[in-house]
Design an enzyme around this catalytic site. Structure first.
Site, mmCIF file in Angstrom:
data_model
loop_
_atom_site.group_PDB
_atom_site.id
_atom_site.type_symbol
_atom_site.label_atom_id
_atom_site.label_comp_id
_atom_site.label_asym_id
_atom_site.label_seq_id
_atom_site.Cartn_x
_atom_site.Cartn_y
_atom_site.Cartn_z
ATOM 1 C CB CYS A 341 -12.503 -2.370 8.360
ATOM 2 S SG CYS A 341 -11.891 -3.071 6.848
ATOM 3 C CD GLN A 388 -3.931 -4.990 6.746
ATOM 4 O OE1 GLN A 388 -4.997 -5.276 7.264
ATOM 5 N NE2 GLN A 388 -3.840 -4.262 5.652
ATOM 6 C CG ASP A 390 -5.851 -2.216 9.810
ATOM 7 O OD1 ASP A 390 -5.788 -1.108 9.273
ATOM 8 O OD2 ASP A 390 -6.680 -3.099 9.492
ATOM 9 C CE LYS A 471 -4.931 3.167 -3.204
ATOM 10 N NZ LYS A 471 -4.538 1.768 -3.157
ATOM 11 C CG HIS A 517 -9.919 1.722 5.861
ATOM 12 N ND1 HIS A 517 -10.414 0.471 6.058
ATOM 13 C CD2 HIS A 517 -10.941 2.457 5.383
ATOM 14 C CE1 HIS A 517 -11.692 0.435 5.707
ATOM 15 N NE2 HIS A 517 -12.030 1.633 5.287
#
Length: 643
Positions: A341, A388, A390, A471, A517
């Site tokens: 991130c 990941q 991501d 989440k 995310h």
RNA sequence: GCCGGCGUAGCUCAGGGGUAGAGCAACUGAUUCGUAAUCAGUAGGCCGGGGGUUCGACUCCCCCCGCCGGCUCCA
């Protein structure tokens, strides 16, 4: 409560209602009324929806539903009773053992014991033998309803410290105990009528487990076991376990030469062998194309970053235990990244962003390293270095629902492309968290509505959210039915604050972005590890490391074989050849064991006709195809990603 | 990290204080063969690492490393 001579009405089904004398034991009633229609042994009963023992008398009008092993409730009761029998056996053989808790679980049960010496595999055998004796004795399970004080007295006499601790936390004045033989346990029940009802039992293994699941507490010994209604069903289950072991990605990874972990390099670090690497590459290419289609922008960010960024992000404060110790670069500590991130945020912040640009979706196959405690590492599914898939989506609050929906759509698309089963969880606000109540409610609603819109079944994971936002977690199932965290979609109120991430709104003022995310596969390691198990190593054509194996009968066919091989490769088909001077049966066997989707055999006939003899790993019948026809058939199957 | 188990040839596994074994794989040779194992031969081991007990340790004991099953924790 009615007098015992009074009649009461018992509803057995929508059509059937009977009368009986108040005080009739459920079992007696069932013996008279139900046995003829029910071959399955009845384990317990449901009275107006409440599960009760068959030994309970009936005093009021009620509806009665028999519970058999077929139902989830029946299995639970049956196995829970087995755990009591096991505890009795353990107490018989090891009087010093203190009993803790012993519930039924998915596919079985366990019981936790505190004993100053470890249980050995031989002990398990002895315990199992003793359990069989107890079953032979057919001891009735008796329910005792006592005051808390009486129960305390019983467990004090028996020095069952753990039961006393459990009792302390019970608020009701009366508690229920169950006794069979000389064994008494604190238990809500219900239970089977007697130990003789238990037919097929098996103890599986011993493991350590902390009292009350807290690692600050004493470690107890947990014995796992299972129980079935028939010996056949038990054997069937044990066979299933064996089969699951053969799907284990660690075993298949070695057999199929996909990956390895090297002791000298370090645990939890995956080496992708050529065959594993080509699978990964194929998935990554597919992933990238799909993301570009859906409006993502691909980025790359560095593997290390200075202390400063992790101070801002809060990682050093809240995540340091998972980060590897820093290295000194020109006097500044640099850390290996545990998440992607910060890098994405810094790219966002290289200029002032307008609301017209949003949403901005940065995606990266970002490799991160996290310290995981040695005992948790597991093949490719739990590692210390992983990539990941991501992405961080920066949007304004109104865009949140649409963005979540789009991510969920992508997740679902990915999962169905790979033919994956998954479980979804909506994790809500934990106690320790930041952000306003309203923002949480909005984000949680957006997540929930996206799930409903996509018609995805989900469970609530109460308080399971991250401190910075709610989440959706998607869990993948491994060969043994264990769930692994895969895709996740997290709303974040925290980092936009910490980094002061803004956009300029239509009003000309700066506003705070909302950040999502998300991963849609989880990590390449875990996803492919689970995929190996999901396919049992039999990868669909588009993913198979070797898509077709060209085989010759004798040496005089090699020249033609070379041409076929090159032809296939020129068409982007992953073809390998086996031109060794071996019997064709031998080469086929090897190809089959490697789970190769297609084998193209070449002999005199094929050369004469310009064809190949095609054998598939699934259907073993053979077809003869012209090489160009095999190529177009395979190309179509690859393009369609046929599972 | 904690509890328990395990670690012998590339792989799967036997062996149990007294010279290290099998099958498959590898290598060499023969065989030129039609859809899941051709035959013969050869080579391969610090018995995970370190320390101890012993005349002698792969075997027994201790420590470490790794793996496996759980617990706790996570993509």
């Amino acid at each position: 409560m009615k007098a015992e001579t009074d009649k009461i009405k018992i509803k057995l089904s929508d059509e059937k209602q009977i009368e009986c004398v108040a005080g009739t034991i459920i079992k007696d009633l069932i013996d008279h009324q139900l046995t003829k229609n029910n071959l399955q042994e009845i384990i317990a009963a449901k009275l107006d929806g409440d599960l009760v023992d068959l030994s309970r008398p009936l005093f009021t009008n009620t509806s009665l539903e028999p519970v058999t092993f077929d139902s989830a409730e029946g299995k639970k009761i049956y196995r829970h009773s087995t755990s009591h029998v096991m505890a009795q056996a353990v107490k018989d053989l090891f009087p010093a053992a203190k009993i803790a808790i012993g519930p039924a679980i998915e596919d079985g049960f366990y019981y936790d014991f505190d004993l100053d010496r470890p249980f050995t595999p031989q002990d398990l055998e002895r315990i199992e033998e003793r359990m069989k004796e107890i079953i032979q004795q057919d001891l009735p399970f008796q329910r005792l309803e006592l005051s808390k004080e009486q129960a305390q007295k019983i467990f004090q006499e028996r020095r069952e410290d753990y039961k006393l601790e459990l009792l302390k936390d019970i608020e009701e004045d009366t508690v229920s105990l169950y006794q069979q033989g000389n064994f008494i346990d604190l238990c809500r029940g219900p239970h089977v009528l007697s130990s003789g009802k238990l037919r097929a039992i098996k103890l599986l293994n011993v493991a350590g487990a902390y009292w009350r699941g807290d690692e600050k507490n004493k470690m107890l010994q947990r014995i796992y076991g299972t129980a079935f209604a028939t010996p056949e069903a038990l054997t069937e289950y044990l066979k299933r376990l064996e089969e699951a072991k053969e799907r284990d990605h660690r075993a298949l990874g070695r057999q199929l030469d996909l990956f390895s972990v090297q002791e000298e390099i370090g645990p939890g670090l995956i080496h992708w062998h050529p065959k594993g690497a080509i699978i990964r590459m194929t998935i990554e290419e597919f992933w990238k194309k799909e993301h570009l289609k859906r409006g993502y922008q691909l980025v790359y960010t560095p593997h290390i970053a200075s202390r400063k960024i992790y101070e801002i992000s809060g990682h050093l404060e809240t995540y340091q235990e998972y980060m590897y110790s820093p290295m000194d670069i020109d006097g500044v500590p640099y850390w290996v990244k545990p998440m992607n991130c910060p890098g994405h945020i810094k790219i966002y912040q290289t200029k002032l962003r307008s609301y017209r640009e949003l949403p901005i979706r940065y995606a990266e196959l970002g490799t991160v390293y996290r310290y995981e405690r040695s005992g948790v590492l597991h093949g490719m599914l739990r590692v210390r270095g992983f990539t990941q898939d991501d992405s961080h989506i920066f949007c304004h609050p109104e865009q949140l629902p649409a963005e979540i929906l789009q991510v969920l759509d992508l997740v679902d698309f990915m999962m169905s492309t790979f033919g994956f089963d998954y479980h979804a969880y909506l994790a809500t606000r934990p106690e320790k968290s930041i952000g306003g109540e309203e923002a949480w409610a909005k984000a949680t609603t957006a997540l929930r509505e996206a799930l409903s819109k996509r018609e995805i079944d989900y469970k609530i994971d109460p308080g399971g959210g991250v401190f910075y936002g709610p989440k959706i977690d998607i869990k993948l199932l491994d060969a043994l039915g264990r769930e692994w965290q895969g895709p996740t979609i997290q709303v974040d109120f925290n980092l936009p604050e910490r980094f002061d991430i803004n956009y300029v709104g239509p009003d000309g003022n700066r506003h705070r972005v909302v950040m999502i995310h998300r991963t849609v596969l989880g990590s390449m390691e875990r996803f492919i590890g689970t995929l190996i198990e999901h396919y049992a190593g039999v990868f669909p054509l588009w993913l198979a490391p070797v898509q077709v194996l060209v085989l010759t009968i004798t040496e005089r066919h090699i020249e033609y074989g070379e041409r076929v091989l090159q032809d296939l490769r020129n068409n982007d088909i992953r073809a390998e050849a086996d031109f060794r001077n071996e019997l064709i049966g031998y080469k086929i066997r090897e190809g089959q064991l490697a789970k190769t989707p297609y084998m193209a055999v070449i002999g005199d006939r094929e050369i004469a006709n310009g064809t190949v003899s095609v054998r598939t790993r699934k259907k073993k019948e053979l077809t003869t195809l012209r090489v160009e026809d095999l190529i177009s058939k395979m190309k179509k199957e690859i393009a369609d990603k046929i599972i």
